[in-house]
Design an enzyme around this catalytic site. Structure first.
Site, PDB file in Angstrom:
ATOM      1  N   TYR A 262       0.812  -1.224   0.000  1.00  0.00           N
ATOM      2  CA  TYR A 262       0.000   0.000   0.000  1.00  0.00           C
ATOM      3  C   TYR A 262       0.842   1.268   0.000  1.00  0.00           C
ATOM      4  CZ  TYR A 262      -3.396  -3.538   1.275  1.00  0.00           C
ATOM      5  OH  TYR A 262      -4.157  -4.668   1.275  1.00  0.00           O
ATOM      6  N   ASP A 263       0.313   2.287  -0.707  1.00  0.00           N
ATOM      7  CA  ASP A 263       0.938   3.618  -0.695  1.00  0.00           C
ATOM      8  C   ASP A 263       0.204   4.567   0.236  1.00  0.00           C
ATOM      9  OD1 ASP A 263       2.588   2.761  -2.787  1.00  0.00           O
ATOM     10  OD2 ASP A 263       1.061   3.306  -4.274  1.00  0.00           O
ATOM     11  N   SER A 264      -1.078   4.282   0.473  1.00  0.00           N
ATOM     12  CA  SER A 264      -1.905   5.177   1.281  1.00  0.00           C
ATOM     13  C   SER A 264      -2.662   4.381   2.326  1.00  0.00           C
ATOM     14  CB  SER A 264      -2.932   5.918   0.420  1.00  0.00           C
ATOM     15  OG  SER A 264      -2.292   6.633  -0.597  1.00  0.00           O
TER      16      SER A 264
ATOM     17  N   ARG B  18      -4.142   0.748  -4.119  1.00  0.00           N
ATOM     18  CA  ARG B  18      -2.929   0.781  -3.287  1.00  0.00           C
ATOM     19  C   ARG B  18      -3.224   1.448  -1.938  1.00  0.00           C
ATOM     20  NH1 ARG B  18       1.629  -1.797  -4.078  1.00  0.00           N
ATOM     21  NH2 ARG B  18       2.772   0.002  -3.269  1.00  0.00           N
TER      22      ARG B  18
END
Ligand code: PLP
Ligand code: CA
Length: 306
Positions: free
Chosen positions: A21-23, A245
């Protein structure tokens, strides 16, 4: 979800989870803190995620506070945030009133059954509000003397917006019901959380106080907080979130994990709030399973910190 959730209890599992994950969307109470008590290592966990370039957002169903009030709460815990990282159900409801119901600021008014968080967010969007904490609503109710009935209902009120009201009483319920009986008045709620755990006890949540209005009026409100995906759409619009993501982190299955599941986000249930490990593994049949669960959010830090 249908498959069993993965428990994050090793460094490898924590790294693999974070790499997906980015967020992250964080529920607040039960994940970061319990009331006024910041959970251990939360500041460190958020700082670690930030240092890895993750985008962090905070998504709470608490309608009693505005985003500005949440800024102060984060500052009191020495956690740096900006207002565009914070999404409350009071803000989600104000966006709904403006975007979906189409109330016109300066012309249409909102009757508030709830607290200052709702009023503050509506005012920021230019709406006049009535009700709320008005002390005239603290006077015992009599239809022949209530100033709200004697002077007539305000014809400009086009929406009842209801959230948790810790000053709930018969006068507030009675006047709110008069507005709900008028044609053309929309019925919107911030959230319908049944309970509110506070300082070790379970208290009535917004859904409980709002259900008095549902029973009396025979109407069902639109609830704008989690798990309503309108709230996710507002977040996506404001932040350009890539949902593939993004992971929702929460402590409640029927709000946080349902929100994440319905929104096609990753989901992490932490056990520092409402749910138990048993609930994580075998939720009631109508509730989704999380993709991941862990004892607490701080495990991400504790398992990967050298
Ligand atoms: N509603 C109220 C009034 C609250 O005080 C809280 C917790 O502080 C909540 C809802 C749940 O908030 P969250 O979504 O951050 O768990
Ligand atoms: Ca929570």
């Amino acid at each position: 979800g249908s498959s069993l959730p993965t428990k994050i209890e090793s460094r490898e599992a924590a790294e693999e989870f974070m790499n997906k994950y980015d967020s992250f969307l964080f529920d607040c109470d039960g994940v970061l803190w319990l009331g006024n008590y910041l959970l251990p290592n939360i500041r460190e966990t958020l700082a670690m995620l930030k240092s890895r370039g993750k985008k962090l957002y905070f998504v709470t169903n608490n309608s009693t506070k505005s985003r500005a009030a949440y800024m102060k709460k984060f500052a009191s815990f020495d956690i740096p945030v900006s207002q565009d990282q914070i999404f409350t159900s009071s803000y989600a409801a104000a966006l709904y009133v403006s975007g979906h119901i189409g109330l016109v600021p300066g012309r249409d008014k909102v009757w508030v059954f709830g607290e200052s968080g709702i009023i503050d967010e509506l005012k920021l969007m230019g709406y006049d509000t009535l009700g709320g904490k008005d002390p005239l609503l603290d006077i015992p109710f009599d239809p022949e003397t209530s100033p709200f009935l004697v002077n007539g209902l305000d014809p400009d009120v086009k929406c009842v917006l209801a959230g948790l009201d810790t000053n709930v009483n018969y006068h507030r319920m009675s006047v709110t019901l008069q507005y709900l009986q008028k044609p053309g008045v929309a019925f919107v709620a911030t959230n319908l959380d049944s309970t509110l755990p506070l300082k070790g006890v379970i208290l009535p949540g917004a859904g409980t106080t709002i259900s008095s209005l549902v029973t009396a009026s025979g109407r069902e409100p639109i609830a704008c907080g989690k798990p309503n995906l309108n709230m996710l759409r507002s977040i996506i619009d404001a932040t350009n979130l890539d949902t593939s993501r993004t992971c929702m982190v929460g402590d409640r299955l029927n709000t946080d994990i349902k929100f994440g599941t319905d929104g096609m986000l990753g989901t992490l249930l932490v056990l520092t709030g409402i749910e138990t490990e048993e609930n994580a593994l075998n939720p009631n049949s109508e509730l989704p399973r999380p993709m991941y669960y862990s004892k607490g959010l701080s495990m991400l830090y504790e398992l990967t910190n050298d």
